[in-house]
Design an enzyme around this catalytic site. Structure first.
Site, PDB file in Angstrom:
ATOM      1  N   THR A 282      74.990  56.412  -8.626  1.00  0.00           N
ATOM      2  CA  THR A 282      75.616  55.795  -7.471  1.00  0.00           C
ATOM      3  C   THR A 282      76.390  54.561  -7.912  1.00  0.00           C
ATOM      4  O   THR A 282      76.186  54.037  -9.009  1.00  0.00           O
ATOM      5  CB  THR A 282      74.583  55.347  -6.434  1.00  0.00           C
ATOM      6  OG1 THR A 282      73.813  54.251  -6.964  1.00  0.00           O
ATOM      7  CG2 THR A 282      73.648  56.482  -6.056  1.00  0.00           C
ATOM      8  N   ASP A 283      77.277  54.084  -7.036  1.00  0.00           N
ATOM      9  CA  ASP A 283      77.817  52.746  -7.224  1.00  0.00           C
ATOM     10  C   ASP A 283      76.690  51.756  -6.906  1.00  0.00           C
ATOM     11  O   ASP A 283      75.666  52.118  -6.320  1.00  0.00           O
ATOM     12  CB  ASP A 283      79.021  52.522  -6.315  1.00  0.00           C
ATOM     13  CG  ASP A 283      79.978  51.480  -6.870  1.00  0.00           C
ATOM     14  OD1 ASP A 283      79.535  50.627  -7.673  1.00  0.00           O
ATOM     15  OD2 ASP A 283      81.162  51.494  -6.496  1.00  0.00           O
ATOM     16  N   TRP A 284      76.872  50.520  -7.275  1.00  0.00           N
ATOM     17  CA  TRP A 284      75.778  49.547  -7.219  1.00  0.00           C
ATOM     18  C   TRP A 284      75.412  49.194  -5.777  1.00  0.00           C
ATOM     19  O   TRP A 284      76.229  48.727  -5.009  1.00  0.00           O
ATOM     20  CB  TRP A 284      76.170  48.310  -8.023  1.00  0.00           C
ATOM     21  CG  TRP A 284      75.723  48.378  -9.446  1.00  0.00           C
ATOM     22  CD1 TRP A 284      75.056  47.414 -10.140  1.00  0.00           C
ATOM     23  CD2 TRP A 284      75.883  49.474 -10.380  1.00  0.00           C
ATOM     24  NE1 TRP A 284      74.797  47.835 -11.426  1.00  0.00           N
ATOM     25  CE2 TRP A 284      75.286  49.095 -11.604  1.00  0.00           C
ATOM     26  CE3 TRP A 284      76.459  50.741 -10.299  1.00  0.00           C
ATOM     27  CZ2 TRP A 284      75.247  49.919 -12.721  1.00  0.00           C
ATOM     28  CZ3 TRP A 284      76.423  51.574 -11.408  1.00  0.00           C
ATOM     29  CH2 TRP A 284      75.826  51.167 -12.596  1.00  0.00           C
ATOM     30  N   TRP A 285      74.169  49.480  -5.424  1.00  0.00           N
ATOM     31  CA  TRP A 285      73.593  49.231  -4.095  1.00  0.00           C
ATOM     32  C   TRP A 285      74.306  50.041  -3.012  1.00  0.00           C
ATOM     33  O   TRP A 285      74.465  49.588  -1.882  1.00  0.00           O
ATOM     34  CB  TRP A 285      73.604  47.734  -3.764  1.00  0.00           C
ATOM     35  CG  TRP A 285      72.980  46.901  -4.832  1.00  0.00           C
ATOM     36  CD1 TRP A 285      71.661  46.814  -5.152  1.00  0.00           C
ATOM     37  CD2 TRP A 285      73.666  46.055  -5.771  1.00  0.00           C
ATOM     38  NE1 TRP A 285      71.470  45.965  -6.221  1.00  0.00           N
ATOM     39  CE2 TRP A 285      72.682  45.474  -6.613  1.00  0.00           C
ATOM     40  CE3 TRP A 285      74.998  45.709  -5.966  1.00  0.00           C
ATOM     41  CZ2 TRP A 285      73.006  44.597  -7.645  1.00  0.00           C
ATOM     42  CZ3 TRP A 285      75.322  44.829  -6.979  1.00  0.00           C
ATOM     43  CH2 TRP A 285      74.331  44.285  -7.808  1.00  0.00           C
TER      44      TRP A 285
ATOM     45  N   CYS B 176      71.677  53.135  -8.647  1.00  0.00           N
ATOM     46  CA  CYS B 176      71.982  51.850  -9.277  1.00  0.00           C
ATOM     47  C   CYS B 176      72.258  50.818  -8.187  1.00  0.00           C
ATOM     48  O   CYS B 176      73.179  50.993  -7.411  1.00  0.00           O
ATOM     49  CB  CYS B 176      73.186  51.968 -10.191  1.00  0.00           C
ATOM     50  SG  CYS B 176      72.909  53.006 -11.635  1.00  0.00           S
TER      51      CYS B 176
END
Length: 602
Positions: free
Chosen positions: A445-448, A475
């Protein structure tokens, strides 16, 4: 196609200190490609390079076409005045095929070449490219048969290139967009992976798989439910388990996973070089748009081979890049990370960067998969796109990077495409990426990022939807075993997430790590690490260091130290006895800011 007179600088336009002449041979039609030669001559007064761009104009049949499609390009070497270079082109049909999502051409859902006469142009930009030859197809040609995936669910009109006089005049037309018929849930339920019976710990290490003593299935069978629910987590940012100041750690991030010989991989932000939030220096590279302007894939590949060596030096396994999204508007805040408004050059540049990174054994995570074409509202946006536009424009660059660059890491987006968050989209991450393109690697995933499937709202804790889609790693989380309220374990217990799906992700992650520098660093015997003196390094910074002596075991108490924003503090440890020591450092920032970072270097 519709407003050529409003374009000041045509696509492919570039300046030079000299002039070139491009001559081409006739076009040869092969079974599944076209071939021809081009001769580029420097007819000006100075040395220089030229790019020969190839465009195809397809007959404007049932589907409607763009006036021209870029399908190949090559950059010459540096040519002295009067010298020339011959370029050979062999262009597959797939480079200029159209996607038929409704079967208008009578061949079902597929990539297709419609019957009629095709014109091939060569030159230095799309406007000045000259007609080089033609070829005619007497019937529609099936290029690749596929199944529908990721179609829209909400009706809208789409623009088409309509023909009013047999194809000679192209006008703007509109038609109802074809809507999705099958659910992603039904496809996922019909294709559940088999479950590997759990065996408990047999003492197998990942190294045993690498050296052929056990199968990957036998190794994965040892992982219990807790370990399977942990390996889907990326720890960070600035995880103490990897290079300080990097984006995330993944793989063997818990003691139990580490005990089974799973190394800890390191991801670092990109794509224009490494981002090290620790005070360490890293080279900054030109951004993606600037590199695409060169049309020089060889030079870009060489540049990223140098970055790969720098990544190895810093124990980084994955660069978060290249950026592969399409320039749809000049004010997109993320345009600088991306290459172009054209999907073909986007794919070729992305593939070149991946090849360069792989030359030293590291890799890049192509992002943001897919349709992250604006920065404003990116956390909530639902991009509504037809299947044809997805395939021909927004996914095409990613497909080229996977098939021609052998990309083995992908990052999804923050937003939604046609009602489903990409981090939990089965059709995107499994049907298209893995089943149709043959991708073998990991997806993060992209972060958060938020996650959802067709049946839920997006949130940051729906790890079950992520795993069901075969998005492998979330992530990121603060700590490998920290309870953040995700639903992975509860979904396993209630049966909505299967053990087989978790094991499939574990196989993806472990298979990736088998061929990573992290495996060499951590899992092979005989690796020597050189330790340099700390005192000299600190002295260079003009910092007075108080050394704390540890004999055997000891505790460093920093409770009296006042940490301030923007300041750096150095502490030295002096060891009287040689041996192996494990140093654990715990720190926290002020409460209320979940994105606060405290980089530390050991």
């Amino acid at each position: 196609t519709f407003a050529k007179d409003k374009v000041m600088y045509p696509f492919g336009y570039g300046l030079s200190y000299t002039d070139f002449e491009i001559k081409t041979s006739g076009v040869t039609l092969n079974k599944d490609s076209i071939a021809f030669d081009a001769e580029v001559k420097n007819v000006g007064p100075l040395s220089g390079k030229e790019v020969c761009q190839i465009y195809v104009k397809a007959p404007n049949g049932q589907l409607g076409k763009a006036s021209r499609v870029l399908c190949a390009f090559k950059k010459t070497s540096e040519l002295a005045p009067g010298s020339l270079e011959k370029l050979a082109f062999d262009i597959p049909f797939a480079a200029f095929a159209s996607f038929d999502e409704t079967g208008k051409c009578g061949l079902g859902t597929c990539w297709v070449l419609e019957k009629g006469t095709y014109e091939v142009y060569a030159g230095e930009n799309v406007r000045d490219a000259a007609l080089s030859g033609t070829f005619t197809l007497d019937e529609n040609v099936l290029v690749e048969k596929l199944e529908n995936a990721m179609g829209p669910v909400i009706p809208f009109k789409r623009m088409i290139a309509a023909s009013s006089d047999g194809g000679n005049t192209v006008t703007v037309g509109y038609e109802d967009v074809p809507l999705r018929k099958d659910t992603q849930r039904s496809r996922r339920d019909a294709r559940l992976p088999r479950e590997i019976p759990l065996t408990g710990d047999k003492g197998y290490k990942l190294k045993d798989v690498k050296e052929g003593r056990v199968s990957m299935d036998d190794f994965i069978a040892q992982l219990d439910k807790e370990e399977l629910c942990t390996i889907i987590r990326g720890e960070g940012m600035s995880s103490k388990q990897v290079t300080p100041g990097t984006a995330a750690a993944f793989g063997g991030i818990s003691p139990a996973l580490k005990a089974k010989g799973i190394p800890v991989g390191c991801m670092d932000d990109g794509p224009s070089g490494m981002r090290l939030d620790s005070g360490m220096k890293a080279f900054s590279l030109p951004n993606g748009t600037l590199m695409a302007c060169t049309f020089n894939t060889g030079l870009v590949e060489e540049l990223y081979s140098f970055l790969a060596i720098e990544m190895l030096k810093n124990n980084v396994d994955i660069l978060l890049g290249p950026g592969m999204n399409i320039h749809r508007h000049p004010l997109n805040g993320r345009n600088f990370e991306y290459f172009s408004e054209d999907p073909f050059i986007t794919g070729q540049m992305g593939a070149a960067q991946i090849r360069g990174l792989k030359s030293a054994g590291v890799t890049g995570s192509i992002k943001h998969f897919a349709c992250n074409n604006q920065e404003t509202g990116r956390l909530q946006m639902d991009q509504r796109v037809s299947e044809r536009a997805l395939r021909e424009i927004y996914l095409k660059g990613f497909e080229i990077a996977v098939k021609e660059g052998n990309a083995d890491a992908v990052m999804t987006t923050y937003g939604q495409v046609n009602g489903v968050w990409t981090s939990g989209c089965y059709d995107l991450n499994t049907t298209i990426l893995r089943n149709q393109w043959g991708f073998k690697g990991i997806v993060m995933t992209d972060w958060w990022a938020r996650i959802s499937d067709e049946e839920s709202e997006g949130n940051r804790t729906n790890f079950a939807a992520m795993v069901r889609a075969q998005n492998d790693i979330y992530c990121c989380v603060p700590g490998a075993l920290e309870d953040i309220g995700d639903n992975a374990r509860s979904s396993v217990d209630d049966g909505s997430l299967t053990i087989g799906e978790l094991q499939r992700t574990a196989v993806n992650v472990c298979s990736f790590l088998l061929d990573s520098p992290a495996f060499i660093r951590q899992c092979l015997d005989g690796i020597e690490v050189e330790v340099t003196g700390a005192e000299e390094g600190f002295a260079d910074k003009g910092v007075d260091v108080e050394y704390i002596k540890i004999n055997g075991e000891g505790t460093i108490d920093l409770s009296d130290v006042e940490f301030k924003r923007g300041s750096s503090y150095y502490f030295g440890i002096e060891l009287e006895d040689l041996g192996k020591y494990e140093v654990t450092m715990t720190a926290h920032g002020l409460p209320g800011n979940e994105l606060a970072q405290l980089p530390a270097v050991l």
